[in-house]
Enzyme design. Structure first.
Site, short mmCIF file in Angstrom:
data_model
loop_
_atom_site.label_atom_id
_atom_site.label_comp_id
_atom_site.label_asym_id
_atom_site.label_seq_id
_atom_site.Cartn_x
_atom_site.Cartn_y
_atom_site.Cartn_z
N ASN A 101 40.10 -9.88 58.83
CA ASN A 101 40.94 -10.76 58.00
C ASN A 101 42.42 -10.63 58.44
O ASN A 101 43.11 -11.63 58.55
CB ASN A 101 40.76 -10.53 56.49
CG ASN A 101 41.11 -9.12 56.02
OD1 ASN A 101 41.41 -8.24 56.82
ND2 ASN A 101 41.07 -8.90 54.72
N HIS A 147 38.41 -7.65 46.64
CA HIS A 147 37.78 -6.67 47.54
C HIS A 147 37.59 -5.28 46.92
O HIS A 147 36.49 -4.73 46.92
CB HIS A 147 38.64 -6.50 48.80
CG HIS A 147 38.93 -7.76 49.53
ND1 HIS A 147 38.04 -8.35 50.38
CD2 HIS A 147 40.04 -8.55 49.53
CE1 HIS A 147 38.59 -9.44 50.90
NE2 HIS A 147 39.79 -9.60 50.40
N ASP A 148 38.70 -4.72 46.45
CA ASP A 148 38.66 -3.29 46.10
C ASP A 148 37.78 -3.00 44.89
O ASP A 148 37.25 -1.88 44.77
CB ASP A 148 40.09 -2.79 45.83
CG ASP A 148 40.93 -2.77 47.10
OD1 ASP A 148 40.35 -2.85 48.20
OD2 ASP A 148 42.17 -2.67 46.99
N ASP A 197 43.62 -3.84 44.25
CA ASP A 197 43.60 -2.43 43.83
C ASP A 197 43.82 -2.35 42.32
O ASP A 197 43.17 -1.56 41.63
CB ASP A 197 44.73 -1.63 44.50
CG ASP A 197 44.72 -1.71 46.01
OD1 ASP A 197 45.04 -2.78 46.55
OD2 ASP A 197 44.37 -0.70 46.65
C1 BDR Z 1 41.94 -4.93 51.70
O1 BDR Z 1 43.24 -5.09 52.21
C2 BDR Z 1 44.19 -5.08 51.18
O2 BDR Z 1 45.11 -6.12 51.36
C3 BDR Z 1 43.42 -5.17 49.89
O3 BDR Z 1 44.06 -4.45 48.86
C4 BDR Z 1 42.08 -4.59 50.23
O4 BDR Z 1 42.07 -3.19 50.05
C5 BDR Z 1 41.14 -6.19 52.00
O5 BDR Z 1 41.08 -6.42 53.38
CA CA Z 2 43.79 -2.05 48.73
#
Ligand code: BDR
Ligand code: CA
Length: 308
Positions: free
Chosen positions: A157, A234-235, A14
């Site tokens: 995940n 990811h974010d 993030d």
């Molecule tokens: C998402 O999960 C969170 O741990 C990360 O910030 C991301 O938004 C990935 O699976």
């Molecule tokens: Ca996140």
């Protein structure tokens, strides 16, 4: 300029997504709202406040929201993001506090005041957005677009079937996917390819304070390393989608969030066969990884030059 409202749970990735926002002059950030997710709400809010000042996001309001899931037990990811949520990154203590009020009201009122203009970017559990939809269903019409990092049509995940943001509040995710808009979904299918490899880290390293205080310590301490040998950011994919959608291949689909399964709770069950149904999601299925990093590193370079 594109107006964006970022709902987040910082969180290392993030933080790197907010750095991409801060380094993108074509984005006008109308607000940051926080949600409990990777770590508790108090920490995600404290991190958002520290990031706002460190990244030079000026007067952008930071408004705290929901601390836990709508119905069920709280799920956290401190093992991935560290005890504070920002891994080994330690930012200067912020001078200013959060805005008064609740994130859900902030989201509703921001969209009401500027219908059709604001893109919602949600990179944490969807609790605040679900409550906003329930409180004022017209947010669905008022939002220009909803872009989320969450879910997957191939894998999980946090569990074998579920991605973290979905598993952290499956009922909220089900409300958001069922609200009537077309969710732009950046799931693990693409975000796991956005890997900060050692080459990427080498390009971050010379970026002064931005690199030394945030990018490098945060990325290096991310608790999950992919087969490519680095963390998946990811974010940042959700922000990259707003900036440059052509980096992603997207396919319309019907997505339902599993809320009951003993093994599949939080799974985004995806049907690409629309038959006569309206797609409720536009799913990213592939990412131009090289183009993604050019975009992200270019933004970081511009930001680093401004921050010194
Ligand atoms: C998402 O999960 C969170 O741990 C990360 O910030 C991301 O938004 C990935 O699976
Ligand atoms: Ca996140």
């Amino acid at each position: 300029m594109k107006k964006v409202l970022i709902d987040c749970d910082p969180g290392i990735d993030d933080a790197l997504a907010l750095a991409l926002v801060a380094g993108s002059p074509s984005l006008d950030v109308v607000g940051i709202t926080t949600v409990g997710g990777n770590v508790d709400l108090e920490l995600t809010t404290a991190n958002a406040l520290a990031l706002r000042e460190f990244l030079g996001l000026g007067e952008v309001p930071v408004t705290p929201g929901s601390g836990g899931a709508l119905l069920h037990r709280t799920v956290r990811a401190g093992h991935v993001h560290g005890a504070t949520g920002l891994g080994d990154a330690v930012l200067p203590v912020p001078e200013r506090g959060p805005s008064p009020g609740h994130a859900v009201d902030f989201i509703v009122e921001a969209l009401r005041a500027d219908p059709g203009e604001i893109t919602l970017v949600a990179v944490g559990p969807l609790t605040n957005l679900a409550l906003a939809v329930r409180k004022e269903p017209r947010v669905v019409e008022w939002a220009r677009e909803l872009v989320i990092m969450g879910g997957s049509y191939t894998r999980g995940n946090h569990s074998p079937a579920a991605e973290f943001n979905m598993l952290a509040d499956p009922e909220a995710a089900a409300i958001v996917f069922g609200a009537g808009w077309t969710v732009r979904m950046l799931g693990l299918d693409v975000t796991l390819t956005a890997v900060a490899t050692s080459d990427v880290l080498e390009r971050m390293r010379p970026l002064g304070r931005l690199a030394d205080r945030l990018l490098v310590p945060a990325a290096r301490s991310y608790g999950v390393v992919t087969a490519e040998g680095g963390p998946a950011i990811h974010d940042a994919c959700a922000v990259a989608y707003v900036l440059e959608p052509s980096l992603f291949t997207c396919v319309p689909a019907v997505v339902n969030v599993e809320t009951a399964g003993a093994y599949t709770r939080g799974m985004t069950v995806t049907d690409f066969n629309l038959r006569d149904r309206r797609a409720n999601a536009l799913l990213a299925t592939a990412l131009d990884v090289k183009g993604f990093w050019e975009l992200v590193l270019g933004a970081y370079e511009g930001l680093a030059a401004r921050l010194g």
